[in-house]
Enzyme design. Structure first.
Site, PDB file in Angstrom:
ATOM      1  N   ASN A   1       0.842  -1.199   0.000  1.00 62.16           N
ATOM      2  CA  ASN A   1       0.000   0.000   0.000  1.00 62.16           C
ATOM      3  C   ASN A   1       0.870   1.239   0.000  1.00 62.16           C
ATOM      4  O   ASN A   1       1.944   1.269   0.592  1.00 62.16           O
ATOM      5  CB  ASN A   1      -0.943   0.046   1.202  1.00 62.16           C
ATOM      6  CG  ASN A   1      -2.003   1.125   1.005  1.00 62.16           C
ATOM      7  OD1 ASN A   1      -2.867   0.999   0.126  1.00 62.16           O
ATOM      8  ND2 ASN A   1      -1.927   2.203   1.768  1.00 62.16           N
TER       9      ASN A   1
ATOM     10  N   TYR B   1       0.194  10.142   4.356  1.00 63.15           N
ATOM     11  CA  TYR B   1      -0.169  10.458   5.733  1.00 63.15           C
ATOM     12  C   TYR B   1       0.899  11.390   6.279  1.00 63.15           C
ATOM     13  O   TYR B   1       2.086  11.033   6.278  1.00 63.15           O
ATOM     14  CB  TYR B   1      -0.225   9.184   6.592  1.00 63.15           C
ATOM     15  CG  TYR B   1      -0.833   7.972   5.900  1.00 63.15           C
ATOM     16  CD1 TYR B   1      -2.182   7.943   5.537  1.00 63.15           C
ATOM     17  CD2 TYR B   1      -0.050   6.847   5.610  1.00 63.15           C
ATOM     18  CE1 TYR B   1      -2.724   6.830   4.902  1.00 63.15           C
ATOM     19  CE2 TYR B   1      -0.593   5.728   4.977  1.00 63.15           C
ATOM     20  CZ  TYR B   1      -1.924   5.724   4.625  1.00 63.15           C
ATOM     21  OH  TYR B   1      -2.451   4.629   3.996  1.00 63.15           O
ATOM     22  N   ARG B   2       0.490  12.555   6.749  1.00 63.09           N
ATOM     23  CA  ARG B   2       1.468  13.551   7.195  1.00 63.09           C
ATOM     24  C   ARG B   2       2.304  13.040   8.368  1.00 63.09           C
ATOM     25  O   ARG B   2       1.852  12.160   9.113  1.00 63.09           O
ATOM     26  CB  ARG B   2       0.743  14.833   7.599  1.00 63.09           C
ATOM     27  CG  ARG B   2      -0.024  14.668   8.899  1.00 63.09           C
ATOM     28  CD  ARG B   2      -0.481  15.996   9.452  1.00 63.09           C
ATOM     29  NE  ARG B   2      -1.114  15.827  10.729  1.00 63.09           N
ATOM     30  CZ  ARG B   2      -2.412  16.068  10.975  1.00 63.09           C
ATOM     31  NH1 ARG B   2      -3.202  16.484  10.022  1.00 63.09           N
ATOM     32  NH2 ARG B   2      -2.888  15.881  12.185  1.00 63.09           N
TER      33      ARG B   2
ATOM     34  N   TRP C   1      -1.688   8.079  10.107  1.00 64.74           N
ATOM     35  CA  TRP C   1      -2.688   7.359   9.318  1.00 64.74           C
ATOM     36  C   TRP C   1      -3.952   7.256  10.142  1.00 64.74           C
ATOM     37  O   TRP C   1      -3.946   6.759  11.256  1.00 64.74           O
ATOM     38  CB  TRP C   1      -2.202   6.006   8.802  1.00 64.74           C
ATOM     39  CG  TRP C   1      -1.529   5.080   9.768  1.00 64.74           C
ATOM     40  CD1 TRP C   1      -1.973   4.677  10.981  1.00 64.74           C
ATOM     41  CD2 TRP C   1      -0.275   4.410   9.543  1.00 64.74           C
ATOM     42  NE1 TRP C   1      -1.088   3.800  11.542  1.00 64.74           N
ATOM     43  CE2 TRP C   1      -0.045   3.621  10.680  1.00 64.74           C
ATOM     44  CE3 TRP C   1       0.639   4.387   8.490  1.00 64.74           C
ATOM     45  CZ2 TRP C   1       1.088   2.822  10.782  1.00 64.74           C
ATOM     46  CZ3 TRP C   1       1.754   3.597   8.606  1.00 64.74           C
ATOM     47  CH2 TRP C   1       1.968   2.835   9.750  1.00 64.74           C
TER      48      TRP C   1
ATOM     49  N   GLU D   1      -1.192   0.880  -5.372  1.00 64.34           N
ATOM     50  CA  GLU D   1      -0.995   2.221  -5.937  1.00 64.34           C
ATOM     51  C   GLU D   1       0.225   2.276  -6.863  1.00 64.34           C
ATOM     52  O   GLU D   1       0.286   3.130  -7.744  1.00 64.34           O
ATOM     53  CB  GLU D   1      -0.836   3.264  -4.819  1.00 64.34           C
ATOM     54  CG  GLU D   1      -2.140   3.652  -4.122  1.00 64.34           C
ATOM     55  CD  GLU D   1      -2.522   2.753  -2.964  1.00 64.34           C
ATOM     56  OE1 GLU D   1      -1.795   1.769  -2.694  1.00 64.34           O
ATOM     57  OE2 GLU D   1      -3.559   3.012  -2.328  1.00 64.34           O
TER      58      GLU D   1
ATOM     59  N   ASP E   1      -5.206  22.169   9.335  1.00 63.34           N
ATOM     60  CA  ASP E   1      -5.566  21.034   8.472  1.00 63.34           C
ATOM     61  C   ASP E   1      -6.362  21.428   7.232  1.00 63.34           C
ATOM     62  O   ASP E   1      -6.730  22.583   7.050  1.00 63.34           O
ATOM     63  CB  ASP E   1      -6.334  20.007   9.319  1.00 63.34           C
ATOM     64  CG  ASP E   1      -5.848  18.595   9.071  1.00 63.34           C
ATOM     65  OD1 ASP E   1      -5.669  18.244   7.891  1.00 63.34           O
ATOM     66  OD2 ASP E   1      -5.654  17.851  10.048  1.00 63.34           O
TER      67      ASP E   1
HETATM   68  C1  LIG Z   1      -1.836  16.748   1.162  1.00 66.39           C
HETATM   69  C2  LIG Z   1      -2.558  15.559   1.730  1.00 66.39           C
HETATM   70  C3  LIG Z   1      -2.335  15.189   3.055  1.00 66.39           C
HETATM   71  C4  LIG Z   1      -3.002  14.097   3.611  1.00 66.39           C
HETATM   72  N1  LIG Z   1      -2.759  13.768   4.926  1.00 66.39           N
HETATM   73  C5  LIG Z   1      -3.369  12.689   5.452  1.00 66.39           C
HETATM   74  C6  LIG Z   1      -3.093  12.300   6.789  1.00 66.39           C
HETATM   75  O1  LIG Z   1      -2.309  12.935   7.490  1.00 66.39           O
HETATM   76  N2  LIG Z   1      -3.721  11.201   7.280  1.00 66.39           N
HETATM   77  C7  LIG Z   1      -4.608  10.468   6.531  1.00 66.39           C
HETATM   78  O2  LIG Z   1      -5.124   9.463   7.029  1.00 66.39           O
HETATM   79  N3  LIG Z   1      -4.913  10.824   5.261  1.00 66.39           N
HETATM   80  C8  LIG Z   1      -4.302  11.920   4.700  1.00 66.39           C
HETATM   81  N4  LIG Z   1      -4.578  12.280   3.414  1.00 66.39           N
HETATM   82  C9  LIG Z   1      -5.578  11.514   2.641  1.00 66.39           C
HETATM   83  C10 LIG Z   1      -5.030  10.180   2.170  1.00 66.39           C
HETATM   84  O3  LIG Z   1      -3.815  10.346   1.499  1.00 66.39           O
HETATM   85  C11 LIG Z   1      -6.029   9.500   1.241  1.00 66.39           C
HETATM   86  O4  LIG Z   1      -7.196   9.228   1.980  1.00 66.39           O
HETATM   87  C12 LIG Z   1      -5.500   8.218   0.604  1.00 66.39           C
HETATM   88  O5  LIG Z   1      -6.446   7.748  -0.335  1.00 66.39           O
HETATM   89  C13 LIG Z   1      -5.244   7.153   1.627  1.00 66.39           C
HETATM   90  O6  LIG Z   1      -4.754   5.993   0.988  1.00 66.39           O
HETATM   91  P1  LIG Z   1      -5.101   4.548   1.542  1.00 66.39           P
HETATM   92  O7  LIG Z   1      -6.553   4.291   1.195  1.00 66.39           O
HETATM   93  O8  LIG Z   1      -4.180   3.645   0.780  1.00 66.39           O
HETATM   94  O9  LIG Z   1      -4.873   4.541   2.996  1.00 66.39           O
HETATM   95  C14 LIG Z   1      -3.924  13.370   2.830  1.00 66.39           C
HETATM   96  C15 LIG Z   1      -4.141  13.743   1.505  1.00 66.39           C
HETATM   97  C16 LIG Z   1      -3.478  14.820   0.946  1.00 66.39           C
HETATM   98  C17 LIG Z   1      -3.739  15.202  -0.485  1.00 66.39           C
HETATM   99 MN   LIG Z   2      -4.520   2.156  -0.693  1.00 69.81          MN
END
Ligand SMILES: Cc1cc2nc3c(=O)[nH]c(=O)nc-3n(C[C@H](O)[C@H](O)[C@H](O)COP(=O)(O)O)c2cc1C
Ligand SMILES: [Mn+2]
Length: 496
Positions: A185, A189-190, A203, A249, A298
């Site tokens: 995956n 996640y910041r 996450w 991805e 945020d």
């Molecule tokens: C700039 C940016 C920052 C993000 N920061 C976070 C974060 O800190 N935590 C989080 O859970 N999702 C964050 N997201 C959203 C996730 O990247 C997004 O939900 C992604 O689809 C998660 O992938 P996953 O389904 O593989 O977990 C962020 C998105 C962007 C564009």
């Molecule tokens: Mn994913």
């Protein structure tokens, strides 16, 4: 079209007149935010900014910093190697039509296994640009090693907003593996910097990284995590794309850029990362270890308060000889992420429509910051179909979070908020046309009494049918015939 590095992409932006270089030193503490925020709020998204001398605590960093690189429709398209994001949407649609899938999941699989997948499968390499410079712990007791230590201190990591809990990596691509299936995956996640070797790992509970983490905790095993920065922007976009759990991805990125991703083994952990990224932070998350994370200005436009999140421990940093540090800021919309989210919606709309063919178009207006507001237009054929679509969206991946869904008829342009509000006001009887329900809620939503638990509202703003109990004559919209409009337009153009 694929990019060999983040710099290669920046050169393409510069050639397209989409990049501004800033040679003066600018502070990573608030000043870059102030600059980038103004740029992002310029109509259309302004330009990408390359800060050649970002400063950290008054010292010029060794690494340049780029921001707002995907913050316009054109730059978002260029990031994906396209002139227009519509091209990729069209490709997805053709794929769906060529071999109609039987379920949402098979639709996704099909999308990834289609024509483009010939290019999408990753390959393995031994030598990688992202390992041109390797900063290793060398000896046990890594923290005390001073000769050539891997530390985050040298990176131009932003302190974005005044009340932020510290510096945050805002564009990290977080690579993890499901310990049961080995599935990869990549999620964004910041990461809050605690010190040179530790960060937060934000996450949220609904995300795939968190699910992988939970499995490692249950197994009592240390979880390897690799974080990449830069490289082909297709990776950064793919990390944010709402793919269902289990769909890789990295494959998706290969599909977008029509070229397989070359993967290289990390030096200190058993994970692979794209060979052409700019930086790799190798490390691990220890089961059960949690630490307060935040506050952070945020996506919502508000500070997210302190909350416990896992901790990332750095074991090595590797990077290119001349890397560029990528980042973004989030805050009061519109920001760069609006263009990334819009591209996702556009690309995946054919997948939605394959499963719910009555959907005509869908928009996430910037004011709703992704999860608060969705406008959807449908071709209504039978009574209460608008409610079917609300339920469909509330059950589809991250669309589940949507606080307000407004359904309109197909002759309403959902990308024009004014048009949607006009329909909403004119076509609804508030009590009759509203549906309240319970569904998982975005972790960032501060409005509900409890985190992650909130109510959602769907409003049916379509014209009502007799079969829906509406027995008055639904009126016609006031419009002029097209030939009169055309004639008068020609006359008006002739004047002056
Ligand atoms: C700039 C940016 C920052 C993000 N920061 C976070 C974060 O800190 N935590 C989080 O859970 N999702 C964050 N997201 C959203 C996730 O990247 C997004 O939900 C992604 O689809 C998660 O992938 P996953 O389904 O593989 O977990 C962020 C998105 C962007 C564009
Ligand atoms: Mn994913």
């Amino acid at each position: 079209m694929s990019y060999r590095s983040f710099s290669h992409f920046l050169t393409a932006l510069e050639n397209a007149g989409e990049l501004q270089r800033i040679a003066t030193p600018v502070a990573t503490e608030l000043e870059i935010t102030a600059w980038a925020d103004r740029e992002m709020k310029t109509p259309g998204g302004g330009k990408a900014l390359l800060f050649e001398r970002p400063t950290v605590g008054g010292q010029v960093s060794r690494y340049p910093l780029a921001i707002n690189t995907m913050g316009s429709e054109r730059r978002m398209a260029l990031a994906l190697g396209l002139e227009n994001v519509g091209e990729l949407a069209q490709k997805m649609e053709l794929l769906m039509k060529a071999k109609p899938p039987t379920s949402l999941r098979s639709a996704w699989n099909l999308a990834l296994q289609g024509l483009g997948l010939l290019h999408a499968k990753p390959t393995k390499v031994r030598e990688a640009e992202c390992q041109e410079v390797v900063l290793l712990p060398g000896e046990p007791g890594f923290e005390t090693l001073s000769a050539n230590p891997a530390t985050l201190a040298g990176l131009p990591i932003l302190q974005c907003w005044p009340q932020d809990g510290g510096r945050f990596l805002t564009f990290p691509c977080v690579h993890t593996r499901d310990p049961d299936t080995g599935e990869r995956n990549l999620g964004m996640y910041r990461m809050q910097v605690y010190d040179g070797q530790t960060t937060g790992m934000h996450w949220q509970v609904h995300k795939v990284g968190a699910r992988h983490g939970k499995r490692y905790y249950e197994r009592g095993e240390r979880m390897p995590v690799a974080v990449t920065l830069g490289g082909d922007p297709a990776y950064t976009f793919a990390a944010t794309a709402p793919l269902p759990d289990g769909l890789d991805e990295i494959l998706f990125a290969g599909y977008i850029r029509q070229r397989s991703v070359e993967l290289v083994k990390c030096r200190t952990i058993d994970l692979e990362v794209p060979a052409d990224v700019d930086f790799v932070l190798e490390g691990y998350v220890q089961p059960g270890e949690m630490r307060p994370e935040g506050p952070f200005g945020d996506h919502t436009g508000f500070y997210t308060p302190l909350d416990d999140y896992p901790v990332f421990h750095l074991t090595a940093i590797t990077h290119r000889a001349n890397p560029v540090y990528p980042c973004t800021i989030v805050g009061i919309p519109p920001m760069e992420d609006f263009y990334m989210g819009s591209a996702s919606v556009r690309i995946f709309l054919p997948v939605f429509r394959m499963n719910f063919p009555e959907i005509v178009d869908l928009a996430l207006p910037p004011e709703g910051v992704f999860h608060n507001l969705v406008f959807v237009s449908i071709k209504k054929q039978y009574p209460w179909q608008a409610y079917k679509i609300m339920h469909a969206l509330w059950s589809m991946g991250q669309m589940m979070f949507t606080k307000y869904i407004i359904v309109v008829d197909d002759d309403c342009n959902v990308h024009n908020t004014s048009e949607v509000l006009f329909r909403l006001c004119a076509n609804t009887d508030p009590q009759r046309d509203s549906l309240f329900t319970k569904n998982p809620t975005d972790a960032l939503d501060h409005a509900p009494n409890y985190p992650n638990l909130g109510t959602h509202l769907g409003i049916d703003a379509t014209r009502k049918l007799p079969s829906e109990g509406y027995h008055r004559a639904w009126p016609e919209l006031v419009k002029l015939p097209p030939e009169v409009l055309a004639k008068v337009d020609a006359m008006r153009n002739g004047v002056g």
